[in-house]
Structures are given as structure tokens and as C-alpha cells.
Scaffold this motif. Structure first.
Motif, mmCIF file in Angstrom:
data_model
loop_
_atom_site.group_PDB
_atom_site.id
_atom_site.type_symbol
_atom_site.label_atom_id
_atom_site.label_comp_id
_atom_site.label_asym_id
_atom_site.label_seq_id
_atom_site.Cartn_x
_atom_site.Cartn_y
_atom_site.Cartn_z
ATOM 1 N N GLU A 175 9.233 -24.995 45.088
ATOM 2 C CA GLU A 175 8.639 -25.070 46.430
ATOM 3 C C GLU A 175 9.672 -24.847 47.540
ATOM 4 O OE1 GLU A 175 6.692 -28.958 46.213
ATOM 5 O OE2 GLU A 175 4.789 -27.898 45.946
ATOM 6 N N LEU A 176 10.511 -23.847 47.344
ATOM 7 C CA LEU A 176 11.498 -23.529 48.371
ATOM 8 C C LEU A 176 10.821 -22.899 49.588
ATOM 9 C CD1 LEU A 176 14.401 -21.978 46.265
ATOM 10 C CD2 LEU A 176 14.236 -24.304 47.203
ATOM 11 N N ARG A 177 11.483 -23.030 50.713
ATOM 12 C CA ARG A 177 11.075 -22.381 51.953
ATOM 13 C C ARG A 177 12.299 -21.644 52.484
ATOM 14 N NH1 ARG A 177 9.703 -27.310 55.251
ATOM 15 N NH2 ARG A 177 11.318 -28.143 53.906
ATOM 16 N N ALA A 178 12.078 -20.683 53.375
ATOM 17 C CA ALA A 178 13.198 -19.900 53.908
ATOM 18 C C ALA A 178 13.223 -19.948 55.421
ATOM 19 C CB ALA A 178 13.102 -18.453 53.435
ATOM 20 N N ILE A 179 14.426 -20.157 55.948
ATOM 21 C CA ILE A 179 14.694 -20.013 57.376
ATOM 22 C C ILE A 179 15.477 -18.713 57.502
ATOM 23 C CG2 ILE A 179 15.869 -20.949 59.403
ATOM 24 C CD1 ILE A 179 15.733 -23.729 57.952
ATOM 25 N N VAL A 180 15.003 -17.802 58.342
ATOM 26 C CA VAL A 180 15.648 -16.512 58.533
ATOM 27 C C VAL A 180 16.261 -16.468 59.925
ATOM 28 C CG1 VAL A 180 15.293 -14.014 58.646
ATOM 29 C CG2 VAL A 180 14.003 -15.391 56.996
ATOM 30 N N LEU A 181 17.580 -16.422 59.980
ATOM 31 C CA LEU A 181 18.275 -16.202 61.251
ATOM 32 C C LEU A 181 18.322 -14.698 61.464
ATOM 33 C CD1 LEU A 181 21.143 -18.787 60.916
ATOM 34 C CD2 LEU A 181 19.721 -18.510 62.948
ATOM 35 N N THR A 182 17.760 -14.217 62.566
ATOM 36 C CA THR A 182 17.592 -12.781 62.735
ATOM 37 C C THR A 182 17.472 -12.388 64.199
ATOM 38 O OG1 THR A 182 16.319 -10.907 61.838
ATOM 39 C CG2 THR A 182 15.056 -12.811 62.591
ATOM 40 N N PRO A 201 20.921 -10.561 58.982
ATOM 41 C CA PRO A 201 20.216 -11.822 58.855
ATOM 42 C C PRO A 201 20.892 -12.758 57.858
ATOM 43 C CG PRO A 201 19.127 -10.200 57.488
ATOM 44 C CD PRO A 201 20.252 -9.494 58.203
ATOM 45 N N ILE A 202 20.627 -14.022 58.053
ATOM 46 C CA ILE A 202 21.033 -15.063 57.106
ATOM 47 C C ILE A 202 19.755 -15.748 56.653
ATOM 48 C CG2 ILE A 202 22.267 -17.252 56.803
ATOM 49 C CD1 ILE A 202 24.190 -14.903 57.165
#
Length: 184
Positions: free
Chosen positions: A51-58, A108-109
Motif C-alpha cells: 500500500e505504498l503511495r508516491a509524492i512527486v516533486l516536479t 522529478p523526485i
């Protein structure tokens, strides 16, 4: 601020895409063109339980985001992973925790977090093979003081952006890099 708070602060993929003023069509071209292979979907199946989620720095002006973000969205969909987008330039407090080589605000990170907000994995700004491609192109540029440096640099970036949009091998290279990070 903990990573759950950053996640909640982020835009949904739809909100991010609707807010884009640059590279929107180019990014959507990759999104439409790239599909997660059946074999990769099978590899991603066990990831759903995490159940991972992603934060995208962009930022929408970034050529690497143009390439990487749509591939992440396809992989996230296959893995049952929710994604939120955080704009780098408005969120330097977070960005400065994820500097490339300790100095660069390269994007992006992708910050993958569990349900408690703990960092699980981090990826970006480029797949190793793509970094090598960029480094090779840069090594062929004239000296920065040369009168044609700016022109040649812009031509390199245009060639890279074109290949990012059309080369499915590059898309799979990015996907393989993301899969390697997520399936450690």
C-alpha cells in the motif's frame, strides 16, 4: 512536516495535469504511448500489499518530469498506488531534503511512502542509463565560453526531449529503473 502531510498537500494527477501550462501534450503523449507490460504487471502484483503511495516533486517545465511522470503514473496504476504532485519551486522545504548529489534541486523526485508516512524508497531525477545519455550529450558540447555553446546546448535538449517523447526503449528503461527501486 511529516511525509503524510506533504502527501495530503499534494495535487492529484488530474489536478496536476489540469494545472500544467508547459509540456502537457508531450507528457500526455508518453502517458498514452507507454503501457506496463504483462510481465511487469505480474512483478508489481506483490507491491499492492505494501500500500505504498508516491509524492512527486516536479514542475511542468522540466524535461525529465515530462518523461518520468507519465511512466510513474502507469506503474502506480498497475501497483494500486496513489500519487500526489508537489511543485518543487513552491515547496523548497521538502525539496531540500532530497537534493541530488547533496547540492542540486534536480527533479522529478519520487518519494514512496507507506501508510504511516514512513519513507520506503526514493527515485529520481533520472534512470542511470538516461543520465549516461545526457552526460554523453553534454560531453560533446563546446566549452561554455564558446560563442555557439548556448545554441548547441539548446539543440541537445531539443533532441533529448524529442527522443523522450518517441522512443519506447527510453520509456522501458525508465520503467525498469523504477521497478528495480520499488521491488528491492
Amino acid at each position: 512536516m511529516n511525509l503524510n502531510e506533504w502527501y495530503l498537500k499534494g495535487m492529484t494527477p488530474e489536478e496536476y495535469i489540469n494545472s500544467m501550462s508547459r509540456n502537457k501534450e508531450e507528457m500526455l503523449t508518453i502517458y498514452e504511448g507507454y503501457q506496463v507490460s504483462k510481465a511487469d504487471k505480474t512483478k508489481l502484483e506483490p507491491l499492492k500489499a505494501r500500500e505504498l503511495r508516491a509524492i512527486v516533486l516536479t514542475e511542468d517545465w522540466c524535461g525529465d518530469a515530462l518523461l518520468n511522470n507519465p511512466i510513474l503514473l502507469r506503474i502506480a496504476d498497475a501497483a494500486g498506488m496513489e500519487v500526489r504532485f508537489v511543485l518543487r519551486d513552491q515547496n523548497l522545504e521538502l525539496m531540500d531534503q532530497y537534493l541530488t548529489n547533496g547540492t542540486s534541486r534536480a527533479i522529478p523526485i519520487f518519494i514512496f511512502i507507506d501508510q504511516e508516512g514512513n519513507e520506503a524508497e526514493v527515485w529520481g531525477p533520472r534512470a542511470t542509463e538516461i543520465q549516461e545519455l545526457v552526460d554523453k550529450g553534454r560531453s560533446e558540447l563546446p566549452d561554455k565560453e564558446a560563442p555557439d555553446f548556448q545554441e548547441k546546448q539548446m539543440a541537445l535538449y531539443k533532441r533529448l526531449a524529442k527522443s523522450y517523447q518517441t522512443d519506447s526503449g527510453i520509456w522501458q528503461t525508465v520503467a525498469n529503473s523504477l521497478l528495480a527501486t520499488l521491488l528491492k
